[in-house]
Design an enzyme around this catalytic site. Structure first.
Site, PDB file in Angstrom:
ATOM      1  N   CYS A   1      43.663 -31.123  46.085  1.00  0.00           N
ATOM      2  CA  CYS A   1      43.516 -30.953  44.634  1.00  0.00           C
ATOM      3  C   CYS A   1      43.824 -29.532  44.150  1.00  0.00           C
ATOM      4  O   CYS A   1      44.551 -29.346  43.173  1.00  0.00           O
ATOM      5  CB  CYS A   1      42.115 -31.376  44.200  1.00  0.00           C
ATOM      6  SG  CYS A   1      40.841 -30.893  45.353  1.00  0.00           S
TER       7      CYS A   1
ATOM      8  N   GLN B   1      35.306 -24.645  42.901  1.00  0.00           N
ATOM      9  CA  GLN B   1      35.566 -26.081  42.881  1.00  0.00           C
ATOM     10  C   GLN B   1      34.328 -26.881  42.451  1.00  0.00           C
ATOM     11  O   GLN B   1      33.198 -26.580  42.841  1.00  0.00           O
ATOM     12  CB  GLN B   1      36.085 -26.528  44.264  1.00  0.00           C
ATOM     13  CG  GLN B   1      37.418 -25.837  44.573  1.00  0.00           C
ATOM     14  CD  GLN B   1      38.037 -26.206  45.915  1.00  0.00           C
ATOM     15  OE1 GLN B   1      38.542 -25.332  46.595  1.00  0.00           O
ATOM     16  NE2 GLN B   1      38.019 -27.474  46.301  1.00  0.00           N
TER      17      GLN B   1
ATOM     18  N   ARG C   1      32.483 -23.835  46.433  1.00  0.00           N
ATOM     19  CA  ARG C   1      31.979 -24.937  45.590  1.00  0.00           C
ATOM     20  C   ARG C   1      30.991 -24.349  44.597  1.00  0.00           C
ATOM     21  O   ARG C   1      30.079 -23.597  44.988  1.00  0.00           O
ATOM     22  CB  ARG C   1      31.263 -25.958  46.491  1.00  0.00           C
ATOM     23  CG  ARG C   1      30.743 -27.160  45.744  1.00  0.00           C
ATOM     24  CD  ARG C   1      31.793 -28.230  45.539  1.00  0.00           C
ATOM     25  NE  ARG C   1      32.290 -28.808  46.768  1.00  0.00           N
ATOM     26  CZ  ARG C   1      33.478 -29.415  46.871  1.00  0.00           C
ATOM     27  NH1 ARG C   1      34.292 -29.493  45.837  1.00  0.00           N
ATOM     28  NH2 ARG C   1      33.871 -29.921  48.024  1.00  0.00           N
TER      29      ARG C   1
ATOM     30  N   HIS D   1      38.504 -28.154  38.799  1.00  0.00           N
ATOM     31  CA  HIS D   1      38.500 -26.994  39.689  1.00  0.00           C
ATOM     32  C   HIS D   1      39.141 -25.796  38.986  1.00  0.00           C
ATOM     33  O   HIS D   1      40.158 -25.934  38.302  1.00  0.00           O
ATOM     34  CB  HIS D   1      39.300 -27.280  40.961  1.00  0.00           C
ATOM     35  CG  HIS D   1      38.661 -28.291  41.872  1.00  0.00           C
ATOM     36  ND1 HIS D   1      37.359 -28.702  41.763  1.00  0.00           N
ATOM     37  CD2 HIS D   1      39.171 -28.961  42.948  1.00  0.00           C
ATOM     38  CE1 HIS D   1      37.092 -29.580  42.715  1.00  0.00           C
ATOM     39  NE2 HIS D   1      38.167 -29.762  43.445  1.00  0.00           N
TER      40      HIS D   1
END
Ligand code: NAP
Length: 375
Positions: free
Chosen positions: A135, A162, A268, A275
Site C-alpha cells: 500500500c 500507517q 503504525r 497512510h
C-alpha cells in the site's frame, strides 16, 4: 460473461473492493461467486448476477470453475490455495491483494496508472498472475509519479505513518476499543471543570500498561501511542514492510521507468484509515519548487497538490481529509537546507483504495474489457 470468484470480500480490502465494484457497476459484466473460509453455505451478498450462497474457499473444485479469482483473503490463504490450483493446471487469472506472490517471476505487480503498458504486454504474453502492490509503495508512486516520469529522482527516503486499518478489520476495531478503554480510565477526571491534567495522564498510562488493556491483535498499545515496526523482522534491522519499499517500487518501475533507491522507516499510528508518508527526495538536478509542483500536478488524474501553507496543509493533507476518496494528496513540498537538490514532501492516500482495492478492480476491468478471443 466471465465467472469471477471473490475470496475475502468481507475483510477490510474486500469490503472496500465490493463498494467500488458497486459504484462502477462492474458486477453487471460478470457472474460472481463469493467464497469464504468461515461461512460456507450462508447467504452471499445480494449483488446482481451473483450466486446466492457462499462457497467454500478451500474447494479447489469450485475455485477451478472460475475464469478469474480475486483474493483479498491474505497471504496464508494464497500460500495454501494458489499452488493447488497450479497443480491441476487451472487456466484462469489470479488477482491478489496479498504480498505472497508479489516478487515471484510469474507475478506482475499491478498499478496501471504507472505500469499499464507492462500489464498489457504481459497479458498478451499469457501472464495470469496479478498482484496488488504494497500500500505505501503504490501510494508513494502515484504521489511522485510526475517526478518519476521526468526521471528526476535519485533516491527517496520514506518515513511512514500507517493507519490501523492497514492491519485488517480486527485491528481497526481494536484501535477503537483501546481508545474507549483509555477514555473510560480517565472519564471522571475529564468531566471535572477543574480537571487535573496529570491525573488524566497517569490514569491513561496506567490503563495502557495494565494486564486487562485489549491488545490481542496489535500486542501493544496503539491508541495513545505508536508502533515503530510493521510486518516481519527480517533479522538485519529491517522490517519486511521497509524492505518492500525498495524491492516492490523497482519491480513496478522496471521496463517503464528508471529504477530509484528507496529506504526509510515504517510506523503504525492511531489513524483509522489512510497512510501518510513524509518523503525526503534527492533530485538529480536543481529544480525550482514551481517546476516540481507542475510535474507533480500534471502526472495523473488522482494526484492533488496541496499548497505548502499551514491552513491548506492542516485541512487537506491528513487521513481525515483523504479517507474514502481516490485522491492522492501531496504537499509540504519545499527545498531542504540539508544538501543541494533535496526536497521534502508529505503525502496521504487511502490505502484501502489506491493502496489495495482499486488496482485489483482495475485489473479485473482490463481482463473483462479485453477482447474475448485473446483471453
Ligand atoms: P482482514 O480485514 O483481516 O480480512 C481478511 C479475512 O479475515 C476476511 O476475508 C474474513 O474471511 C476474515 N475475518 C475474520 N474476522 C473478520 C471480521 N470481523 N470482519 C471481516 N473479516 C473477518 O484483512 P485485509 O486487511 O482486508 O487484508 C487482506 C489482504 O490484503 C492481506 O494479505 C493484506 O496484507 C493485504 N492488504 C491489505 C491492505 C490494508 O490496508 N488492509 C492493503 C494492501 C494489501 P472469511 O470471510 O473467509 O472469514
Amino acid at each position: 460473461m466471465k465467472k469471477v470468484g471473490i475470496v475475502g470480500w468481507r475483510g477490510m480490502v474486500g469490503s472496500v473492493l465490493i463498494n467500488r465494484m458497486n459504484e462502477e457497476e462492474d458486477f453487471k459484466y460478470i457472474n460472481t461467486s463469493f467464497f469464504t473460509t468461515s461461512q460456507t453455505g450462508q447467504k452471499a451478498p445480494g449483488i446482481i448476477n451473483a450466486e446466492p450462497i457462499l462457497l467454500d474457499a478451500y474447494s479447489i473444485e469450485d475455485l477451478a470453475k472460475m475464469d478469474i479469482i480475486i483474493s483479498c483473503q491474505g497471504g496464508d490463504y494464497t500460500q495454501k490455495v494458489y499452488p493447488l490450483l497450479k497443480e491441476i493446471e487451472w487456466s484462469g487469472h489470479w488477482i491478489d491483494a496479498a504480498s505472497t506472490l508479489r516478487m515471484s517471476d510469474e507475478a506482475i505487480i499491478i498499478l496501471d496508472p504507472i505500469n499499464e503498458s507492462k500489464i498489457k504486454s504481459s497479458l498478451k504474453f499469457g501472464n495470469k498472475t496479478w498482484v496488488g502492490g504494497n500500500c505505501t509503495v503504490s501510494l508513494m508512486l502515484l504521489a511522485i509519479h510526475g517526478l518519476i516520469k521526468e526521471g528526476a529522482v535519485e533516491w527517496v527516503s520514506s518515513m511512514t505513518y500507517q493507519a490501523a486499518s492497514g492491519a485488517g478489520a480486527n485491528n481497526m476495531r481494536e484501535l477503537l476499543v483501546q481508545m474507549g478503554q483509555l477514555y473510560d480510565s480517565a472519564e471522571s477526571e475529564i468531566n471535572k471543570p477543574n480537571f487535573n491534567i496529570l491525573d488524566i495522564d497517569y490514569a491513561v498510562l496506567d490503563k495502557m500498561h495494565s494486564a486487562d488493556f485489549t491488545r490481542d491483535n496489535f500486542h501493544v498499545p496503539l491508541a495513545g501511542s505508536l508502533i515503530p515496526w510493521i510486518d516481519q523482522d527480517l533479522g538485519n534491522g529491517i522490517s519486511k514492510e521497509e524492505w518492500k519499499g525498495q524491492s516492490e517500487t523497482n519491480k513496478i518501475l522496471i521496463g517503464e521507468y528508471k529504477s530509484i533507491r528507496v529506504d526509510g522507516l515504517c510506523t503504525r499510528i492511531g489513524s483509522m484509515r489512510s497512510h501518510s508518508q513524509a518523503l525526503t527526495i534527492k533530485l538529480k538536478k536543481n529544480y525550482e519548487v514551481d517546476e516540481i509542483n507542475d510535474l507533480i500536478k500534471s502526472s495523473n488524474q488522482w494526484v492533488t497538490l496541496i499548497p505548502n501553507d499551514k491552513e491548506s496543509s492542516i485541512h487537506n493533507l491528513s487521513p481525515s481529509a483523504v479517507s474514502g476518496t481516490l485522491n492522492i494528496a501531496i504537499g509540504r513540498i519545499r527545498k531542504l537546507a540539508l544538501e543541494d537538490n533535496m526536497i521534502s514532501a508529505f503525502t496521504v492516500g487511502d490505502q484501502l483504495l489506491w493502496g489495495a482495492a482499486e488496482p485489483l478492480r482495475r485489473m479485473l476491468r482490463i481482463l473483462i474489457d479485453k477482447d474475448d478471443s485473446t483471453f
